[in-house]
Write an enzyme that holds these catalytic residues in place. Sequence first.
Site, PDB file in Angstrom:
ATOM      1  N   ARG B  18       0.734  -1.197   0.136  1.00 39.40           N
ATOM      2  CA  ARG B  18       0.004  -0.019  -0.166  1.00 39.40           C
ATOM      3  C   ARG B  18       0.755   1.529   0.011  1.00 39.40           C
ATOM      4  NH1 ARG B  18      -1.104   4.655   2.457  1.00 39.40           N
ATOM      5  NH2 ARG B  18      -1.041   3.480   4.293  1.00 39.40           N
ATOM      6  N   ASP B  19       2.048   1.840   1.368  1.00 38.86           N
ATOM      7  CA  ASP B  19       2.494   2.785   1.070  1.00 38.86           C
ATOM      8  C   ASP B  19       3.706   2.646   0.074  1.00 38.86           C
ATOM      9  OD1 ASP B  19       1.441   4.346   3.283  1.00 38.86           O
ATOM     10  OD2 ASP B  19       2.742   4.050   4.455  1.00 38.86           O
ATOM     11  N   HIS B 217       3.560   3.120  13.530  1.00 44.14           N
ATOM     12  CA  HIS B 217       3.758   2.981  12.249  1.00 44.14           C
ATOM     13  C   HIS B 217       5.005   4.288  12.239  1.00 44.14           C
ATOM     14  CE1 HIS B 217       2.086   3.434   7.508  1.00 44.14           C
ATOM     15  NE2 HIS B 217       3.171   4.824   7.656  1.00 44.14           N
ATOM     16  N   HIS B 219       8.682   5.786  10.459  1.00 49.76           N
ATOM     17  CA  HIS B 219       9.075   5.936   9.086  1.00 49.76           C
ATOM     18  C   HIS B 219      11.198   5.712   9.616  1.00 49.76           C
ATOM     19  CE1 HIS B 219       6.801   6.508   6.322  1.00 49.76           C
ATOM     20  NE2 HIS B 219       5.990   6.835   6.853  1.00 49.76           N
ATOM     21  N   CYS B 250       6.567   9.623   1.474  1.00 50.27           N
ATOM     22  CA  CYS B 250       4.451  10.383   0.866  1.00 50.27           C
ATOM     23  C   CYS B 250       5.438  11.508   0.416  1.00 50.27           C
ATOM     24  CB  CYS B 250       4.164  10.342   3.259  1.00 50.27           C
ATOM     25  SG  CYS B 250       3.068  11.623   3.144  1.00 50.27           S
ATOM     26  N   ASN B 259       8.685   3.437   4.995  1.00 47.94           N
ATOM     27  CA  ASN B 259       8.555   3.155   6.410  1.00 47.94           C
ATOM     28  C   ASN B 259       9.757   2.045   6.654  1.00 47.94           C
ATOM     29  OD1 ASN B 259       5.546   2.336   5.101  1.00 47.94           O
ATOM     30  ND2 ASN B 259       5.724   3.090   7.706  1.00 47.94           N
TER      31      ASN B 259
END
Lengths: 311, 311
Positions: B18-19, B217, B219, B250, B259
């Site tokens: 996804r990300d 979550h 990074h 992002c 991430n």
Amino acid sequence: MIPLNPPTHVDIVEVAPRDGFQSIRAPLPTADKIRCIQALIDAGVTRLEIGSFVSPRAIPQMADIGEIVRHFIGRCPDMRFSALVPNLKGAELALASGIRELVFVVSVSQSHNQSNVRQSVAESLSNLKTIAERLRERGGTRLRLDLGTSFDCPYEGHISWQQVDAVLEQARDICQGLELEIALCDTTGRATPYQVAEHFTRLRERHDHSRLGWAFHGHDTYGMGVANALFAIHHGATALDAATAGLGGCPFAPGATGNTATEDLVYALNGGQVNTGIDLTKLLDAADAIATLPGGQVASHLRQVPRERLA
Amino acid sequence: MIPLNPPTHVDIVEVAPRDGFQSIRAPLPTADKIRCIQALIDAGVTRLEIGSFVSPRAIPQMADIGEIVRHFIGRCPDMRFSALVPNLKGAELALASGIRELVFVVSVSQSHNQSNVRQSVAESLSNLKTIAERLRERGGTRLRLDLGTSFDCPYEGHISWQQVDAVLEQARDICQGLELEIALCDTTGRATPYQVAEHFTRLRERHDHSRLGWAFHGHDTYGMGVANALFAIHHGATALDAATAGLGGCPFAPGATGNTATEDLVYALNGGQVNTGIDLTKLLDAADAIATLPGGQVASHLRQVPRERLA
């Protein structure tokens, strides 16, 4: 709930001028080294491993160590400079130059000690004994003992805390009466935070006393650099080795990158109000100076972040 | 001192599909996405955010989400797939495809929510309400709430736990009766381990109950990735988002990298005997597959280490 009590202060021992400069094969002008060290001092670094008193044939990069020490030793009365010495001859040169803290390295694993200093562990400990005797006679000098491969050896793999304990026990006997700091060195960067915590916990249980200091020397090769350092200070380490800009590497540890970047560590410690005395903005100026040295290999997260995005 | 009692198990939620995929501008063939997801499943990943049910005009990379879900949903009965949905329409599509866990994102900071989803926080919460009502009617579906910018906002800077608390309190009321997992998202990677520990401690004190799950979550932009994740699980998080190979970023968080790499986290957790169910060697095969996707930006420490130097 687990209590969160970081120590109020941690000593950062800046090792870029030793571990870092040494990793650069091309000769660096003495003036450039002095400029970088001055930038580190300007940033508030108070402990600095300034170089090695070794044969210039063995490590040509350290041939100007005497000149560098002479430049700084009188000018910076509050700085705690240390220098690596491989034997009594190096120790005498360091002491003569005005250095008051000697660093001696012995690896826990035989094979790494052999490739690093071409001696057995017993031979290294015998060298340590000669140096310790000299320091006891002399007085007023600290000793830092770097226990290389305290978690992992590039040739032998996993190192248990009991293996570290066996070398540490001999070293402590040899160093009786001296102000001694023990550094558990993750030479390869392969330690995990849990192994770091275990080794500090077990070894401090067995060896802790008021005149013994504990340090952690880590690398970020496996991405564990900051986590390992924090787990170390939460389990008794009071000093952390780090290299600004992450400059460095170990020629005898395949795949190793430089020490964990000082700026990454200071950023993490600032978040816990752990005082280091270091100004992060000025440290990044020093990191920029170090990163532009020709032939240097650097690895820093914080230098990649826009300055306005730093706390 | 942090006592050495890591949890025995942590859920890893793999978000590269996804990300990660979303961060790649060039279109990826569906077959390549399926191949990478299959490699992650083969490595033992049990929770996977498979994509977003969003308008293909908004995020063209997610246009084939239906086809990807159809490929996997019947074949992998033990997998816990989740999908991001921005609104009721996306939720209906996700549910119709067979997805049983929806992910909804709202940022704690107004300005990031505005740039990320072009809505105020109140508008996002109103969307959440519509989705929550639908899920209560339907039953048998989990909800994951990603609280973006839970530590730092690229526009507003530091975010306090009280600011997170204000949004979380509304969201919890809205989601009453649902099986809810809250993810505190360090969208920019700027959080320090101490801030992560503080937020989990304070928010769990105020909101903990048996049906509420907690996730982190993170990074690795500032080098805090592994340390932040470990401090999170030592302060109550039971799930960690991560992207294999560190794929991602992002578009609305300047300077953000992907991430934290799943392989870096699994390596750290393995060191504490924290079970994730993931086979590190196979995960690195998946990381290699992901790292070769054209247009992807990856950041992994472990992939740089020779395979024979991994535990």
